[in-house]
Write a protein that holds these residues in place. Structure first.
Motif, mmCIF file in Angstrom:
data_model
loop_
_atom_site.group_PDB
_atom_site.id
_atom_site.type_symbol
_atom_site.label_atom_id
_atom_site.label_comp_id
_atom_site.label_asym_id
_atom_site.label_seq_id
_atom_site.Cartn_x
_atom_site.Cartn_y
_atom_site.Cartn_z
ATOM 1 N N LEU A 131 -4.993 -1.730 -2.841
ATOM 2 C CA LEU A 131 -4.434 -1.932 -1.634
ATOM 3 C C LEU A 131 -4.908 -1.111 -0.498
ATOM 4 O O LEU A 131 -5.017 -1.820 0.568
ATOM 5 N N ASN A 132 -5.258 0.026 -0.949
ATOM 6 C CA ASN A 132 -5.849 0.732 0.260
ATOM 7 C C ASN A 132 -7.152 0.031 1.005
ATOM 8 O O ASN A 132 -7.269 -0.062 1.939
ATOM 9 N N GLN B 144 0.965 -1.150 0.053
ATOM 10 C CA GLN B 144 -0.103 0.204 0.136
ATOM 11 C C GLN B 144 0.609 1.258 0.160
ATOM 12 O O GLN B 144 0.600 2.293 -0.746
#
Lengths: 219, 293
Positions: free
Chosen positions: A187-188, A147
């Motif tokens: 990814l967040n 991330q």
């Protein structure tokens, strides 16, 4: 009427939303924590590749910009290549591993493409370095580093785009940064954060990117 | 060949500052089609849409014109989420989705407001919001998400393709890139919600303004019964969906650059291999400066 600097206006527009996003310092702190103290210490001696392109903030030519981008893409490509050898599908929620593989392939493609273009331009493409990402055998830590890398990548491209002189290269870089942003969004979400924390990205200078990436670079 | 803002091309009789939901038209077909979103991601258009390419050239000759091009799309998006979400409730979507859609709406509104302010600072007139028709997207959560996916992926590709027109203005370029990234984040999220890969290609494909027009046209409706059409100096101001005359505007680029850049850029949409090919052919493609020339 004299137009005000655009960044000023954009930064104003985003100011009120910033509280909901991880700050640059936050990313840095998070990365450093994940990378571990040892990696940070090693990084003091390392990061020369970055220093060459970043600390002087001299992205004077398209080649400089492309090598700056390639430095980051090497970092990302290695991260996923090695990480996905370390972890397997069972280490993640369903479908996550396949998406990580897709991201890995994207970063490898970015490296290959940037290397080709730099070579064709008569430049010397930077090579892969040695990295320490500090996630050990912790799949959650791996996702957290991913991330940080992806979000930093977006910010780096956004900050460096202005240094490109060739429109075709700018378009290509735009096509790459969009994919980095797609990765970052995903990814967040995986890490429990908002996929799109602000109405505008925050571009970073090479120096700021160096600050974030240095802890990962051993040699 | 006339050069006009994409807004006036799409909506020749655009009334000022009003938004009306149009009646259902053929855009419902587009709204429901995941296939379109996929073609957008691949930067390829169906032949049917290609035939709708505009005769007139989208004006990207000045930074303000480029920003108005962007604003046209941001209006479309902002209106879509603002009006559409009014008709839905949290329970219409999976957990967390409604809140995220609200965030996206706020982002698009922020983009609109910022672009309006910047265009004004540049001494130009920002385009107004038009009337749009999103088909059944406001009645059916699935159709809403599919249309959102189309709009976001189109937005990303539009910014990717238009960034080059701001290459001489570092601040504006950077500002546009900071919007571009957020559109890509939205697109990634909406792809996944719609069951598609969040990041289908290694390099996102750019769309030219004419390609974007072809996608956006079905969402625009003309002023009904001539209302608001009194200022349509260049358009028909009539009823029905605005018709974009055929023949391509690829010549826009050729006339300015003498290059085959659009073809090369198109290759960028064809996944990693295509991107490598396109990049390897970058040499010799020098667009004429887009401003001050």
């Amino acid at each position: 009427m004299q137009p005000r600097p655009l960044h000023e206006r954009f930064m104003e527009a985003t100011a009120e939303e910033r509280h909901c996003r991880a700050s640059r310092r936050g990313f840095l702190a998070g990365s450093a924590r994940l990378a571990g103290a040892g990696a940070v210490a090693l990084a003091v001696a390392g990061g020369t590749g970055f220093r060459r392109f970043a600390s002087a903030q001299e992205l004077a030519s398209d080649l400089d910009v492309l090598n700056y981008a390639l430095t980051l893409e090497h970092l990302e490509a290695t991260f996923y290549r090695v990480g996905l050898e370390t972890f397997g599908p069972d280490d993640f929620d369903v479908d996550v591993f396949a998406n990580l593989e897709a991201i890995r392939d994207h970063e490898a493609a970015h490296v290959a493409t940037l290397t080709d273009v730099i070579t064709q331009l008569g430049g010397a493409a930077v090579e892969e370095a040695e990295y320490d990402f500090g996630y050990g055998d912790d799949a959650a830590a791996f996702l957290a580093v991913a991330q940080a890398l992806e979000n930093t990548g977006v910010q780096a491209y956004d900050g460096a785009g202005q240094f490109l002189a060739d429109p075709a290269l700018l378009t290509a870089a735009g096509g790459i940064v969009a994919v980095e942003a797609r990765h970052a969004s995903y990814l967040n979400d995986l890490n429990g954060d908002v996929p799109f924390p602000a109405a505008f990205e925050t571009p970073l200078t090479p120096e700021e990117v160096l600050e974030i990436a240095t802890p990962f670079i051993v040699q | 060949m006339a050069v006009r803002s994409i807004h006036t091309l799409l909506y020749p009789s655009a009334p000022a500052g009003r938004s009306r939901r149009g009646v259902l038209t053929g855009s419902a077909r587009l709204a429901g089609g995941g296939a379109l979103a996929l073609t957008v991601a691949g930067a390829q258009l169906p032949r049917g849409l290609r035939s709708a390419l505009a005769q007139e050239v989208v004006d990207v000759s000045t930074p303000a014109a480029v920003l108005n091009y962007a604003l046209t799309l941001e209006h479309l998006e902002a209106s879509f989420y603002r009006d559409g979400l009014d008709g839905f409730v949290e329970g219409d979507f999976e957990d967390g989705v409604f809140a995220n859609l609200g965030l996206i709406r706020d982002h698009e509104v922020a983009h609109v407001e910022t672009l309006i302010a910047v265009i004004g600072d540049l001494g130009d007139d920002p385009v107004e919001e038009a009337d749009y028709d999103f088909g059944d997207a406001f009645d059916d959560p699935e159709a809403f998400l599919a249309t959102a996916q189309t709009l976001e992926n189109t937005g990303v590709a539009a910014y990717t393709g238009a960034a080059q027109f701001l290459i001489d203005d570092d601040d504006l370029l950077t500002a546009a890139l900071t919007i571009h990234g957020v559109e890509a984040r939205h697109a990634s999220y909406l792809n996944r919600l719609n069951g598609a890969s969040p990041f289908p290609d290694a390099v996102d494909g750019p769309l030219t303004p004419d390609q974007v027009m072809a996608i956006a046209t079905p969402f625009f409706v003309a002023a009904p019964d001539g209302t608001g059409g009194t200022t349509g100096t260049e358009g028909t101001g009539g009823t029905g969906t605005t018709t974009i005359p055929a023949t391509g505007i690829g010549s826009l680029y050729r006339s300015k650059s003498g290059s085959d850049l659009p073809e090369k850029l198109g290759l960028l949409g064809l996944a990693a291999a295509g991107a490598a090919v396109a990049l390897s052919r970058w040499e010799g493609t020098r667009l004429a400066k887009q401003q001050n020339t």
